[in-house]
Scaffold this motif. Structure first.
Motif, PDB file in Angstrom:
ATOM      1  N   GLU A 120      41.614  24.990  26.594  1.00 55.22           N
ATOM      2  CA  GLU A 120      40.573  25.058  27.620  1.00 55.22           C
ATOM      3  C   GLU A 120      40.172  26.510  27.883  1.00 55.22           C
ATOM      4  O   GLU A 120      38.978  26.849  27.883  1.00 55.22           O
ATOM      5  CB  GLU A 120      41.094  24.410  28.912  1.00 55.22           C
ATOM      6  N   ALA A 121      41.155  27.376  28.097  1.00 54.88           N
ATOM      7  CA  ALA A 121      40.852  28.776  28.392  1.00 54.88           C
ATOM      8  C   ALA A 121      40.208  29.470  27.193  1.00 54.88           C
ATOM      9  O   ALA A 121      39.308  30.312  27.356  1.00 54.88           O
ATOM     10  CB  ALA A 121      42.131  29.505  28.805  1.00 54.88           C
ATOM     11  N   ALA A 122      40.637  29.130  25.975  1.00 55.44           N
ATOM     12  CA  ALA A 122      40.043  29.731  24.777  1.00 55.44           C
ATOM     13  C   ALA A 122      38.582  29.328  24.635  1.00 55.44           C
ATOM     14  O   ALA A 122      37.716  30.164  24.314  1.00 55.44           O
ATOM     15  CB  ALA A 122      40.834  29.314  23.537  1.00 55.44           C
ATOM     16  N   THR A 123      38.283  28.059  24.870  1.00 57.51           N
ATOM     17  CA  THR A 123      36.894  27.604  24.747  1.00 57.51           C
ATOM     18  C   THR A 123      36.007  28.275  25.781  1.00 57.51           C
ATOM     19  O   THR A 123      34.858  28.643  25.492  1.00 57.51           O
ATOM     20  CB  THR A 123      36.822  26.075  24.896  1.00 57.51           C
TER      21      THR A 123
ATOM     22  N   SER B  13      39.246  37.397  29.800  1.00 66.72           N
ATOM     23  CA  SER B  13      39.249  35.999  30.241  1.00 66.72           C
ATOM     24  C   SER B  13      37.844  35.506  30.565  1.00 66.72           C
ATOM     25  O   SER B  13      37.015  36.232  31.106  1.00 66.72           O
ATOM     26  CB  SER B  13      40.129  35.850  31.484  1.00 66.72           C
ATOM     27  N   GLY B  14      37.591  34.254  30.218  1.00 66.03           N
ATOM     28  CA  GLY B  14      36.328  33.620  30.588  1.00 66.03           C
ATOM     29  C   GLY B  14      36.499  32.626  31.711  1.00 66.03           C
ATOM     30  O   GLY B  14      35.561  31.902  32.047  1.00 66.03           O
ATOM     31  N   VAL B  15      37.681  32.560  32.303  1.00 66.99           N
ATOM     32  CA  VAL B  15      37.967  31.601  33.368  1.00 66.99           C
ATOM     33  C   VAL B  15      37.739  32.245  34.726  1.00 66.99           C
ATOM     34  O   VAL B  15      38.313  33.286  35.037  1.00 66.99           O
ATOM     35  CB  VAL B  15      39.420  31.087  33.276  1.00 66.99           C
ATOM     36  N   SER B  16      36.888  31.639  35.523  1.00 65.12           N
ATOM     37  CA  SER B  16      36.611  32.138  36.872  1.00 65.12           C
ATOM     38  C   SER B  16      37.208  31.253  37.954  1.00 65.12           C
ATOM     39  O   SER B  16      37.321  31.662  39.105  1.00 65.12           O
ATOM     40  CB  SER B  16      35.095  32.263  37.088  1.00 65.12           C
ATOM     41  N   SER B  17      37.587  30.013  37.590  1.00 69.30           N
ATOM     42  CA  SER B  17      38.203  29.102  38.548  1.00 69.30           C
ATOM     43  C   SER B  17      38.967  28.035  37.786  1.00 69.30           C
ATOM     44  O   SER B  17      38.736  27.813  36.592  1.00 69.30           O
ATOM     45  CB  SER B  17      37.141  28.441  39.442  1.00 69.30           C
ATOM     46  N   THR B  18      39.906  27.380  38.476  1.00 70.16           N
ATOM     47  CA  THR B  18      40.669  26.295  37.868  1.00 70.16           C
ATOM     48  C   THR B  18      40.616  25.075  38.777  1.00 70.16           C
ATOM     49  O   THR B  18      40.455  25.193  39.994  1.00 70.16           O
ATOM     50  CB  THR B  18      42.141  26.687  37.635  1.00 70.16           C
TER      51      THR B  18
ATOM     52  N   PRO C  17      31.872  23.348  27.145  1.00 67.31           N
ATOM     53  CA  PRO C  17      32.192  23.111  28.557  1.00 67.31           C
ATOM     54  C   PRO C  17      31.230  22.095  29.173  1.00 67.31           C
ATOM     55  O   PRO C  17      30.018  22.296  29.163  1.00 67.31           O
ATOM     56  CB  PRO C  17      32.018  24.498  29.197  1.00 67.31           C
ATOM     57  N   LEU C  18      31.784  21.015  29.702  1.00 72.15           N
ATOM     58  CA  LEU C  18      30.946  20.007  30.353  1.00 72.15           C
ATOM     59  C   LEU C  18      30.767  20.295  31.829  1.00 72.15           C
ATOM     60  O   LEU C  18      29.811  19.828  32.446  1.00 72.15           O
ATOM     61  CB  LEU C  18      31.556  18.613  30.173  1.00 72.15           C
ATOM     62  N   GLY C  19      31.708  21.045  32.411  1.00 75.37           N
ATOM     63  CA  GLY C  19      31.518  21.530  33.764  1.00 75.37           C
ATOM     64  C   GLY C  19      30.813  22.870  33.696  1.00 75.37           C
ATOM     65  O   GLY C  19      30.156  23.200  32.720  1.00 75.37           O
ATOM     66  N   LYS C  20      30.961  23.665  34.726  1.00 76.43           N
ATOM     67  CA  LYS C  20      30.326  24.982  34.700  1.00 76.43           C
ATOM     68  C   LYS C  20      31.126  25.905  33.776  1.00 76.43           C
ATOM     69  O   LYS C  20      32.353  25.820  33.693  1.00 76.43           O
ATOM     70  CB  LYS C  20      30.260  25.572  36.103  1.00 76.43           C
ATOM     71  N   THR C  21      30.416  26.766  33.072  1.00 71.70           N
ATOM     72  CA  THR C  21      31.088  27.722  32.202  1.00 71.70           C
ATOM     73  C   THR C  21      31.972  28.635  33.048  1.00 71.70           C
ATOM     74  O   THR C  21      31.530  29.189  34.045  1.00 71.70           O
ATOM     75  CB  THR C  21      30.061  28.563  31.434  1.00 71.70           C
ATOM     76  N   GLY C  22      33.227  28.751  32.643  1.00 76.00           N
ATOM     77  CA  GLY C  22      34.183  29.531  33.406  1.00 76.00           C
ATOM     78  C   GLY C  22      35.040  28.697  34.331  1.00 76.00           C
ATOM     79  O   GLY C  22      36.048  29.179  34.848  1.00 76.00           O
ATOM     80  N   GLY C  23      34.654  27.454  34.556  1.00 78.54           N
ATOM     81  CA  GLY C  23      35.427  26.571  35.428  1.00 78.54           C
ATOM     82  C   GLY C  23      36.389  25.734  34.607  1.00 78.54           C
ATOM     83  O   GLY C  23      36.032  24.674  34.099  1.00 78.54           O
ATOM     84  N   ALA C  24      37.619  26.203  34.459  1.00 78.15           N
ATOM     85  CA  ALA C  24      38.619  25.476  33.671  1.00 78.15           C
ATOM     86  C   ALA C  24      39.130  24.286  34.469  1.00 78.15           C
ATOM     87  O   ALA C  24      39.490  24.419  35.636  1.00 78.15           O
ATOM     88  CB  ALA C  24      39.778  26.403  33.319  1.00 78.15           C
TER      89      ALA C  24
END
Length: 426
Positions: A213-216, A90-95, A177-184
Motif C-alpha cells: 500500500e505504501a509503495a503504491t 513517503s507518499g502517505v499523508s494519512s492512514t 489508489p481508489l481512495g485519495k492519493t496519499g491516504g493509505a
C-alpha cells in the motif's frame, strides 16, 4: 420476435403498440417511474450499485481503535523500510482502517472515473436503439434506453463491488489508489481472513499489505501523470465500443423492468463488443504494459524493502503471485472494465526490467523513469530489458551533454551556487 422493435414490444400485437391502449399507458408510467431515478444518476445508477453491493456483503463489525492503531503502526513501519528501497520520500499523508462497506463508500469517486466513460459510450449506443416511431410515442421518454442502461450498469457494478469488497486488502490493490492519493487504508477483516487461509501470522500479512500500500502511494504521489494516463487509456478503449443490437434484444428479453436486480444475470460482454480496431488494440497493449510496470515496480521495491526482516516473505510473495495468476483484484477489475486479461508473465517481466534498470542506474535512475510517460518502457521493452537500459543510458548521457553544452554557450547561465551577491541579506 420482431427484430425491428427492441425488447419484445412487437409481441403486444401489430407492428407498433397503440399509445392509447391502457396497457401501454400503464407500462409507460411504470417505466417512467423506474427510469427517472436511473436517468438522473448518469450512465451508472450508483445508488442501486451501492444498495446491491452492501446487500451482498456479510455483516461486519466496525473497525475499533485497536485495529486502527495496528494499521497505522504497520504503515509507519512499512514506510521506514521503503526509505531504503526507493529514492522517493513517503507518499502517505494519512492512514485508515476500513470495513468492506466503507471501502465501497470511499472508493465511489474512483469507480465513477473508471467505469463511467465505458458506461456513457454504451448508454449512448443503447439510446440509438429506440426507433423513430417509438421515440415519437415515448415523447419525453425517448431517452428510455439510457435509463435502462444506467440501471443495468448499476446492477452489474453492485455485483462487482461486492465481490471485490470481500477480497481486497487495501485501497490500492486493484492497481491504483481508489481512495485519495496519499491516504493509505487497509481492510482488517479481509487481512485476517487472508492470513487464516494462508496459515500465516496476521501481523506479517498486515505488514506485507502495508508495504504494498505504501509503495503504491509513493509511486502515484511522485508520478503525478500516472493516474490520468490510466484513465485516458480506458477512455480510448471506450471510444471504440459498439453495440450488438441483436444481442441486446435477446439479452433484455430475460430482464424484468420492475426488478433491476434481475439485470445481474445479464452478460454485458455479449451485448457490447470491442470493434477490434487498431486504436483499441493499441490502447489495451499500453494499458496492459502500464499495469504490469506498476505491479512489477511495487514487487521489486517491496521485496527490497522487506529483505530478510519478514520471516514469511517468500510465502507472502508466492501467495501474491498465485493471487494474480488465479485472478486477483487487479486482474478482475480490468477484465470486467475492458476485457483485459493481465498475464502474470508480464508482471514478472516488468519486475525483471526494473531490477536490470536498478543494476545499471541505481534506485534513483529506476524511479526517474517514472518522471514522464514518454520515458516509460514499452511492451517490447518488457521482452528485452537490456535493450531498454542501453537506450536509457544513452539518452541520459545525451541529455547531460546537451545540458552542459547549452550551459557553456549561455553567458547568462548560472548554477545554484553562482548567483551574484545582490547586497541583500540571505
Amino acid at each position: 420476435m420482431n427484430s425491428d422493435i427492441p425488447f419484445g414490444f412487437g409481441n403486444m400485437g401489430g407492428n407498433m403498440p397503440d399509445p392509447n391502449d391502457p396497457r401501454v399507458q400503464q407500462m409507460m408510467q411504470q417505466l417512467q417511474q423506474m427510469m427517472a431515478q436511473s436517468m438522473s444518476q448518469g450512465p451508472v445508477n450508483w445508488d442501486l450499485a451501492k444498495q446491491l453491493a452492501e446487500a451482498d456483503l456479510p455483516a461486519e463489525n466496525t473497525v475499533g481503535p485497536v485495529q486502527q492503531q495496528e494499521i497505522a503502526d504497520a504503515v509507519r513501519l512499512a514506510d521506514l523500510w521503503l526509505d531504503g528501497a526507493t529514492a522517493w520520500p513517503s507518499g502517505v499523508s494519512s492512514t485508515d482502517a476500513w470495513t468492506r462497506k466503507q471501502w465501497i463508500a470511499r472508493t465511489e469517486k474512483s469507480w465513477k472515473q473508471l467505469a463511467e466513460p465505458l458506461a456513457q459510450q454504451m448508454s449512448d449506443s443503447m439510446g440509438s436503439l429506440v426507433p423513430d416511431e417509438m421515440a415519437e410515442m415515448l415523447g419525453p421518454m425517448a431517452n428510455l434506453m439510457k435509463g435502462v442502461g444506467s440501471a443495468l450498469f448499476g446492477a452489474q457494478m453492485g455485483q462487482a463491488l461486492a465481490a471485490l469488497a470481500a477480497e481486497v486488502l487495501s485501497s490500492t490493490e486493484v492497481g491504483l489508489p481508489l481512495g485519495k492519493t496519499g491516504g493509505a487504508a487497509l481492510l482488517p477483516a479481509n487481512i485476517e481472513e487472508y492470513a487464516a487461509g494462508l496459515e500465516l501470522p496476521v501481523e506479517e500479512v498486515r505488514l506485507f499489505s502495508a508495504l504494498r500500500e505504501a509503495a503504491t502511494h509513493r509511486l502515484f504521489t511522485h508520478a503525478t501523470w500516472l493516474r490520468s494516463h490510466l484513465l485516458s487509456l480506458i477512455e480510448a478503449y471506450a471510444r471504440e465500443i459498439h453495440i450488438d443490437e441483436a444481442a441486446i434484444e435477446e439479452a433484455m428479453s430475460d430482464v424484468d423492468p420492475s426488478d433491476p436486480a434481475s439485470a445481474q444475470s445479464l452478460d454485458l460482454n455479449q451485448v457490447f463488443k470491442a470493434s477490434d480496431t487498431e486504436q483499441q488494440k493499441a490502447a489495451l497493449r499500453r494499458l496492459e504494459t502500464v499495469l504490469a510496470l506498476i505491479a512489477g515496480w511495487v514487487n521489486v521495491v517491496v521485496a527490497e524493502a522487506a529483505g530478510d526482516r519478514l520471516p514469511t516473505m517468500d510465502r507472502l510473495l508466492e501467495s501474491a503471485r498465485r493471487r494474480r495468476a488465479t485472478g486477483g483484484p487487479t486482474e478482475r477489475t480490468f477484465e470486467a472494465l475492458v476485457g483485459l486479461q493481465l498475464a502474470p508473465a508480464r508482471v514478472r517481466q516488468a519486475a525483471k526490467l526494473w531490477e536490470v534498470v536498478a543494476e545499471h542506474q541505481g534506485a534513483e535512475g529506476r524511479d526517474r523513469t517514472w518522471s514522464h510517460p514518454d520515458l516509460m518502457p514499452s511492451s517490447d521493452d518488457l521482452d528485452n530489458p537490456e535493450s531498454f537500459v542501453a537506450i536509457s543510458d544513452a539518452m541520459g548521457e545525451l541529455d547531460l551533454a546537451m545540458f552542459d553544452e547549452l550551459a557553456s554557450n549561455d553567458p547568462d547561465a548560472k548554477g545554484p551556487d553562482d548567483e551574484e551577491d545582490d547586497g541583500k541579506d540571505k
